[in-house]
Scaffold this motif. Sequence first.
Motif, PDB file in Angstrom:
ATOM      1  N   GLN A  66     -30.553  38.140  12.963  1.00  0.00           N
ATOM      2  CA  GLN A  66     -32.014  38.470  12.475  1.00  0.00           C
ATOM      3  C   GLN A  66     -31.458  39.291  11.173  1.00  0.00           C
ATOM      4  O   GLN A  66     -30.914  40.109  11.041  1.00  0.00           O
ATOM      5  N   LEU A  67     -32.441  38.935   9.992  1.00  0.00           N
ATOM      6  CA  LEU A  67     -32.210  39.456   8.764  1.00  0.00           C
ATOM      7  C   LEU A  67     -33.442  40.164   8.295  1.00  0.00           C
ATOM      8  O   LEU A  67     -34.568  39.695   8.547  1.00  0.00           O
ATOM      9  N   THR A  68     -33.173  41.455   7.555  1.00  0.00           N
ATOM     10  CA  THR A  68     -34.322  41.900   6.618  1.00  0.00           C
ATOM     11  C   THR A  68     -33.936  41.469   5.217  1.00  0.00           C
ATOM     12  O   THR A  68     -33.060  41.970   4.722  1.00  0.00           O
ATOM     13  N   ASP A  69     -34.862  40.807   4.741  1.00  0.00           N
ATOM     14  CA  ASP A  69     -34.871  40.493   3.406  1.00  0.00           C
ATOM     15  C   ASP A  69     -35.286  41.524   2.364  1.00  0.00           C
ATOM     16  O   ASP A  69     -36.651  41.504   2.253  1.00  0.00           O
ATOM     17  N   GLN A  70     -34.538  42.517   1.968  1.00  0.00           N
ATOM     18  CA  GLN A  70     -35.201  43.682   1.368  1.00  0.00           C
ATOM     19  C   GLN A  70     -35.623  43.563  -0.153  1.00  0.00           C
ATOM     20  O   GLN A  70     -35.920  44.630  -0.762  1.00  0.00           O
ATOM     21  N   HIS A  71     -35.396  42.483  -0.755  1.00  0.00           N
ATOM     22  CA  HIS A  71     -36.002  42.267  -1.992  1.00  0.00           C
ATOM     23  C   HIS A  71     -36.193  40.483  -2.129  1.00  0.00           C
ATOM     24  O   HIS A  71     -35.220  40.028  -2.208  1.00  0.00           O
ATOM     25  N   LEU A 131     -24.155  43.375  11.555  1.00  0.00           N
ATOM     26  CA  LEU A 131     -25.358  43.863  11.650  1.00  0.00           C
ATOM     27  C   LEU A 131     -25.918  44.723  11.013  1.00  0.00           C
ATOM     28  O   LEU A 131     -27.174  44.797  10.639  1.00  0.00           O
ATOM     29  N   ALA A 132     -25.124  45.690  10.234  1.00  0.00           N
ATOM     30  CA  ALA A 132     -25.400  46.748   9.225  1.00  0.00           C
ATOM     31  C   ALA A 132     -25.995  45.896   8.050  1.00  0.00           C
ATOM     32  O   ALA A 132     -26.898  46.311   7.707  1.00  0.00           O
ATOM     33  N   VAL A 133     -25.200  44.982   7.666  1.00  0.00           N
ATOM     34  CA  VAL A 133     -25.835  44.288   6.349  1.00  0.00           C
ATOM     35  C   VAL A 133     -26.865  43.444   6.499  1.00  0.00           C
ATOM     36  O   VAL A 133     -27.895  43.352   5.614  1.00  0.00           O
ATOM     37  N   ALA A 134     -26.915  42.732   7.735  1.00  0.00           N
ATOM     38  CA  ALA A 134     -28.254  41.711   7.877  1.00  0.00           C
ATOM     39  C   ALA A 134     -29.456  42.750   7.815  1.00  0.00           C
ATOM     40  O   ALA A 134     -30.671  41.893   7.425  1.00  0.00           O
ATOM     41  N   HIS A 135     -29.287  43.803   8.437  1.00  0.00           N
ATOM     42  CA  HIS A 135     -30.730  44.457   8.823  1.00  0.00           C
ATOM     43  C   HIS A 135     -30.547  45.931   8.952  1.00  0.00           C
ATOM     44  O   HIS A 135     -31.662  46.857   8.653  1.00  0.00           O
ATOM     45  N   GLY A 136     -29.298  46.347   9.682  1.00  0.00           N
ATOM     46  CA  GLY A 136     -29.367  47.961   9.737  1.00  0.00           C
ATOM     47  C   GLY A 136     -29.497  48.819   8.734  1.00  0.00           C
ATOM     48  O   GLY A 136     -30.028  49.613   8.694  1.00  0.00           O
ATOM     49  N   ASN A 137     -28.703  48.408   7.552  1.00  0.00           N
ATOM     50  CA  ASN A 137     -28.763  49.439   6.402  1.00  0.00           C
ATOM     51  C   ASN A 137     -30.154  49.339   5.794  1.00  0.00           C
ATOM     52  O   ASN A 137     -30.415  50.567   5.472  1.00  0.00           O
ATOM     53  N   ALA A 138     -30.934  48.409   5.672  1.00  0.00           N
ATOM     54  CA  ALA A 138     -32.144  48.427   5.267  1.00  0.00           C
ATOM     55  C   ALA A 138     -32.966  49.151   5.943  1.00  0.00           C
ATOM     56  O   ALA A 138     -34.090  50.007   5.761  1.00  0.00           O
TER      57      ALA A 138
END
Length: 360
Positions: free
Chosen positions: A7-12, A339-346
């Motif tokens: 799963q992704l968080t599209d942060q922009h 996982l960090a880059v996909a959503h964890g860092n955001a």
Amino acid sequence: MLTDGVQLTDQHCHGVVTDTLDRPRFERLLGEGARGSFDSAIGLAVRRWCAPALDLPAHVGADVYLRHRAGLGGPEVAARLLRATGVTRWFLDTGIGGDTENFARLVNGTVREIVRVEDVAEQVVAQVGPVSGVYDMIEAELWARARNAVGLKTIVAYRCGLDFPLRDRPPTSFAPERRLTDPHLLGWLVGLAARIGAELGLPLQFHTGFGDPDLRLHRSDPLLLTDFLRRTAGTGLSVLLLHCWPYHRHAAYLAHVFEHVHLDLGLTIPYVGHRAGAVLAETLELAPFRALCYSSDGYGLPELHYLGALLWRRGLGALVDEWIAADAITAADAESLVLAVAHGNAERAYRAALYPSGTD
């Protein structure tokens, strides 16, 4: 690949156009200049990857693709491509491309607003003019908008460059401008956004790197933000460097030396097409794994959101597979990186807005 199904968080990102598009209009949205082209890395990627997502053969011709796309209709195309990204959180820059409500109808997951600070200031000026107290009105409106947002964004790179003067107070005079370009006014506005972000726990995003012809590319190098980053270190502000190409290694260095700096590659990923893995590798040469966030910076064409996710998965997946094969990383560490880059860092950077109660 380890990136499959993540799963992704599209942060922009931005909204999409759901009108039927002929080839000239489609190609205008396919590039940053007056007209993009199917004869490019991103054009190849559309024909290779978006065509099958719309039930066409891979590598179908551009005109066949566009006729089929028109037959499906813009809303259907947008919904199919956006929902196929695997994004569960979308952070939408509403300064261009539409509002969160309309975008939310097309996607799976939640949609939150990124407030563009120059737009807020210009809207206030348009309403009241250069009256006494206009700076106080801008500040009050930005505070009000920020309280309902997930983050703030500045396009000062477009207006005067990232070497803007650092100002704690606004200029003593105000000249009416439909489009704010005064470096001192913009320096104050960015500083105001940084203070609001620090107090509310909202990241401040900066456009850096390539963009449309309004930009002077050499003035969008994120290294020009070094003094600003020194000043904001330790204040509680998180800074997000967007897009970054061709300065992605410069941005990676800044994230390496400043703990409060994060970066993404945004529209770089779909634009470089098959070379996405190479750009990710260059960025991760120096950027801490905690600092890199996923985003598509998709705008106008849902193909850009879709390709941002697909090419990110392919590029990063192939890269970590290479590292595993070379015994440079364990499978467990590779999974943690993905996982960090996909959503964890955001999720960590935007925690105050995502979890206002302080709990996950």
